[in-house]
Structure formats: structure tokens, C-alpha cells
Enzyme design. Structure first.
Site, PDB file in Angstrom:
ATOM      1  N   GLN A 152      24.281   8.613  17.530  1.00 38.82           N
ATOM      2  CA  GLN A 152      22.701   9.190  17.851  1.00 38.82           C
ATOM      3  C   GLN A 152      22.198  10.354  17.086  1.00 38.82           C
ATOM      4  O   GLN A 152      21.422  10.871  16.619  1.00 38.82           O
ATOM      5  CB  GLN A 152      22.994   9.321  18.907  1.00 38.82           C
ATOM      6  CG  GLN A 152      21.554  10.225  19.779  1.00 38.82           C
ATOM      7  CD  GLN A 152      20.361   9.687  19.609  1.00 38.82           C
ATOM      8  OE1 GLN A 152      20.010   7.626  20.260  1.00 38.82           O
ATOM      9  NE2 GLN A 152      19.633   9.396  18.523  1.00 38.82           N
ATOM     10  N   HIS A 210      19.720   2.928  12.654  1.00 39.27           N
ATOM     11  CA  HIS A 210      18.489   2.868  12.677  1.00 39.27           C
ATOM     12  C   HIS A 210      18.129   3.928  11.013  1.00 39.27           C
ATOM     13  O   HIS A 210      19.122   5.184  10.699  1.00 39.27           O
ATOM     14  CB  HIS A 210      18.438   4.412  13.341  1.00 39.27           C
ATOM     15  CG  HIS A 210      18.908   3.638  14.858  1.00 39.27           C
ATOM     16  ND1 HIS A 210      19.563   2.829  15.403  1.00 39.27           N
ATOM     17  CD2 HIS A 210      17.272   3.630  15.856  1.00 39.27           C
ATOM     18  CE1 HIS A 210      19.596   3.056  16.593  1.00 39.27           C
ATOM     19  NE2 HIS A 210      18.210   3.406  17.091  1.00 39.27           N
TER      20      HIS A 210
HETATM   21 FE   FE2 Z   1      16.453   1.910  18.484  1.00 39.75          FE
END
Ligand code: FE2
Length: 424
Positions: A152, A210
Site C-alpha cells: 500500500q 493498483h
Molecule cells: Fe483497491
């Protein structure tokens, strides 16, 4: 004698009034008027019998955490990431498991049979990974759960993220993730795509990044993702999630980009409710929609699956595990309003996403798994229009969830007292 016989089913491909016989968790026959004895008979009564909904993009480690430790005030993607960073050190493995299993209850009741969940590896204790590997095992008889190792905070930007990604994959996480637009520079983002695709190629894994979740038209990491996919022979095994910057890109550049993506056989996973909510936040008017070029990507031959992304977490306060809500949002924002386009939107949350996830034996066909959802609707378009009630959910030939039908009872002269709202 079979285990289960479903009578009078309408199918998503337009077949109406067929029966489905199931034995040993598999579909053994589909035709009109099957007369075989069955242990259980369900009358679908002309309702739509669909294969299960498939959510190809979700964050099960964050779901149902809304308000912890505070709400996202600005509503932006970046405040969501910061808020998630505050929550991570506060939560335990047991808490993540409990929330995830609670979500699975909801998902099963809404007819979801498979989920691809990203799991944040930017936590040196890998609490989310530990938790969701446990959940994947516990829930396997109800939901096919695929996990993506998702750095992330950036696989290069966070100093321990690369090591954690490799550890997560060693622990059994299925897929390599990434977030190139969040790395410190454009070149670092591109290098992260290369490094992560090489890891996937070495390990024989799929990739789901992503990618370009931004309104910045110069965020072009999907170009590198397509290039590395082709260079490394990963065609068909790589997904670009979000791709929102494509909404804002120059048309001439996109005319070059889309054929390169098609050549790489990239799979595309827009997340319509989240994209329309989070993107365009820096705009005054006109405000961009922030949804990638769904129609154009589909028409170029790419497989498009709509994902839910978030439910009651730092990024999104709403959601109810309803993939028909997701399809409806994608339909509206993408202006996919012809009969063929609306039917295709149903495919994005069923068979297209199943294909992206590589699910085996998925579908309403002989030899496929006996997994179904009976919807209180006659066909896919009506299912989206009504966000139809999931009357019965079947997994491997066994009923695992039921919801009573919507019934209106108004006592007026010369009218039936009981009306099914899907009969119009
Ligand atoms: Fe996502």
C-alpha cells in the site's frame, strides 16, 4: 436420482424455463422438463439463475473498520491511505479475522462466490496477511478467496515493503500487487512495475496492480505494465486495477496505448463506486468522472470486470457487498445503456471477473460446479434495475443462504393481493 433439481430457471444467456440437475456438487444436466428424482427440488419459477457474483477487487483486511480510529473528513484517496496507516498498528490479527468473516457472511448472503482481495503487506508483522490466509482457509467451502500482496505504501517508497511482499508470497499469498503511482517518482513507479512483474514471472504467479489510480493524465504506468507483461510472456495473467488516469489522458496517446494493452491481453478492473467517489476531487467544474475508458477497453478485446473495492472502511463509508450496485454504477458512469451494454454489465460482475480470477468450472453449464444464485428477476437487466433479492444461494449443490422475496400486499378490489415487483 440426483441431489438437487432446480426447475424452471431463466439463464443469463437468454435460455428460459430450463431445469438444472446437480449431483456430487456438479451440474450434470441442463434441459427443459427433466423428470429425474431429486433429494431436493427448488422451483425457480422463471426467475434468473445466475452463476455466483464475483468481486475481482476488494480489501478484506480493511472492511468494516469504518470510524476506526476516525472518519475520513476530506473523502480523498490520500486521506484514506493516511487513515489506514493510523489504524494498522492498532488492530490485531484476531480483529481482522473477525471483521473479514463478518464480511463473508454478508457476501455469501448477497450471492458472492469468489473474491480477489488485496492485503496490505506494509506492516512488518504482516498481520493482515496472517489473518486473511486464515480466513481463506476457513471460508473455502463458501467463497473462493484469492489474495494479492499489496504494498500500500509503495514497494520502493516503504523501505521494508519489498521484503514483506516476498515474505507474503512465501506464506502463500496468491498474486503480486503494486501501486506504481504512489512511488516517489514516475521513474520509481515504472521500475516498481518491472520489478514486481519479474517476481511474478519467476514464481509463475498472476499480477494485479493498483495502477494509475489518479486524475493525473501523465500517470502512465499502465504503459509499462503492458510492456512488461508482453516482455515477460505474462499475457492474460496481468490485471490493471482502477486505471482512472486513462479518463483524463490525451486521446491521441490513448489511441496508441489501448492497442498495446490489448496486445498484452491485460485484464481491466475498474471499481465504479469508488472511482466516482474518490476521483475528480481537485476539480471545480466540470468534474471528471474518474472511471477508466470502459467501453473502449472492452471493444479492444480486453476482459473487463467491475470490482467493489471498499465497504465501510477508510476510503468508503457505504457499500453492502452488492455486486449489482457495482454493475449499476458502472453502467451509469460509463453510459452503457443499450440492451446489449446493460447485459454486458451483468457479465462484468459474473463471468468476466471469474475469467480474470482464473476460476475453474465456473458457469451454468454441464460439468461446472453447482454454484448458483436465484435472483428475484427475470433477466440480467432486470436484476441490475432492481438490485434483485437473492432468493437462494447454492454452493456445490447445497443451499447456503436464503432471503425472502420482496412482496407487496395492498388490498384493493379486483387486484391480486400479492405482487412480485419483478413481474411487470
Ligand atoms: Fe483497491
Amino acid at each position: 436420482m440426483v441431489d438437487l433439481l432446480i426447475k424452471n430457471a431463466n439463464l443469463p444467456d437468454g435460455q428460459n424455463g430450463v431445469d438444472i440437475a446437480c449431483q456430487g456438487g456438479k451440474i450434470v444436466a441442463i434441459e427443459a422438463g427433466i423428470t429425474v428424482q431429486a433429494g431436493q427440488v427448488i422451483d425457480a419459477a422463471g426467475h434468473l439463475v445466475s452463476p455466483p457474483f464475483v468481486d475481482p477487487h476488494f480489501h478484506m483486511d480493511a472492511t468494516l473498520s469504518l470510524g476506526r480510529p476516525r472518519m475520513n473528513v476530506s473523502g480523498t484517496l490520500l486521506e484514506g491511505i493516511a487513515l489506514w496507516g493510523e489504524l494498522k498498528p492498532l488492530q490485531s490479527v484476531d480483529e481482522i479475522i473477525e471483521r473479514a468473516l463478518r464480511y463473508c457472511d454478508i457476501a455469501v448472503s448477497m450471492g458472492i462466490g469468489a473474491i480477489r482481495s488485496h492485503v496490505d503487506v506494509c506492516d512488518d508483522e504482516l498481520k493482515g496477511v496472517t489473518a486473511l490466509l486464515e480466513v481463506r482457509e476457513q471460508i473455502k467451502d463458501y467463497i473462493d478467496l484469492q489474495l494479492v500482496a499489496f504494498p500500500q505504501d509503495g514497494v520502493f517508497r516503504d523501505p521494508t515493503a519489498m521484503g514483506n511482499t516476498l515474505r507474503a508470497l512465501d506464506m502463500g499469498v496468491d498474486i503480486v500487487g503494486g501501486i506504481p503511482h504512489f512511488e516517489r517518482t514516475m521513474s520509481a513507479g515504472a521500475q516498481s512495475v518491472t520489478a514486481l512483474c519479474e517476481i511474478a514471472a519467476e514464481r509463475g504467479l498472476m499480477v494485479d496492480m493498483h495502477c494509475d489510480e489518479s486524475d493525473d493524465p501523465h500517470s502512465r504506468h499502465v504503459e509499462t505494465l503492458a510492456y512488461e507483461t508482453t516482455r515477460l510472456g505474462l499475457q492474460g495473467r496481468v490485471a490493471g486495477s482502477h486505471l482512472t488516469s486513462m479518463h483524463s489522458m490525451d486521446n491521441y496517446y490513448v489511441s496508441k496505448l489501448i492497442p498495446l494493452m490489448a496486445e498484452a491481453e491485460l485484464n481491466v478492473i475498474p471499481n465504479p463506486p469508488i472511482n466516482i467517489m474518490l476521483q475528480g476531487r481537485h476539480d471545480t467544474y466540470p468534474k471528471r468522472r474518474g472511471l477508466t475508458r470502459v467501453r473502449e477497453l472492452r471493444d479492444a478485446g480486453m476482459c473487463v470486470g467491475f470490482g467493489q473495492d471498499c465497504m465501510m472502511d477508510p476510503w468508503y463509508s457505504l457499500g453492502r457487498a452488492d455486486m449489482l450496485d457495482v454493475a449499476l454504477m458502472g453502467l451509469h458512469v460509463g453510459q452503457l445503456s443499450s440492451r446489449a451494454d446493460m447485459t454486458w454489465c451483468f457479465d462484468t460482475v459474473t463471468k468476466n471477473s471469474a475469467k480474470i480470477m482464473g476460476l475453474q468450472d465456473y458457469g451454468i453449464a454441464k460439468s461446472c460446479d453447482a454454484n448458483f444464485v436465484i435472483l428475484q428477476a427475470k433477466d440480467p437487466i432486470e436484476a441490475i434495475r432492481l438490485r434483485a433479492t437473492r432468493l437462494t444461494v447454492v454452493r456445490k449443490g447445497k443451499v447456503i443462504a436464503q432471503t425472502p422475496p420482496s412482496v407487496t400486499q395492498i388490498d384493493l378490489p379486483n387486484r391480486p393481493q400479492s405482487v412480485d415487483p419483478s413481474e411487470n
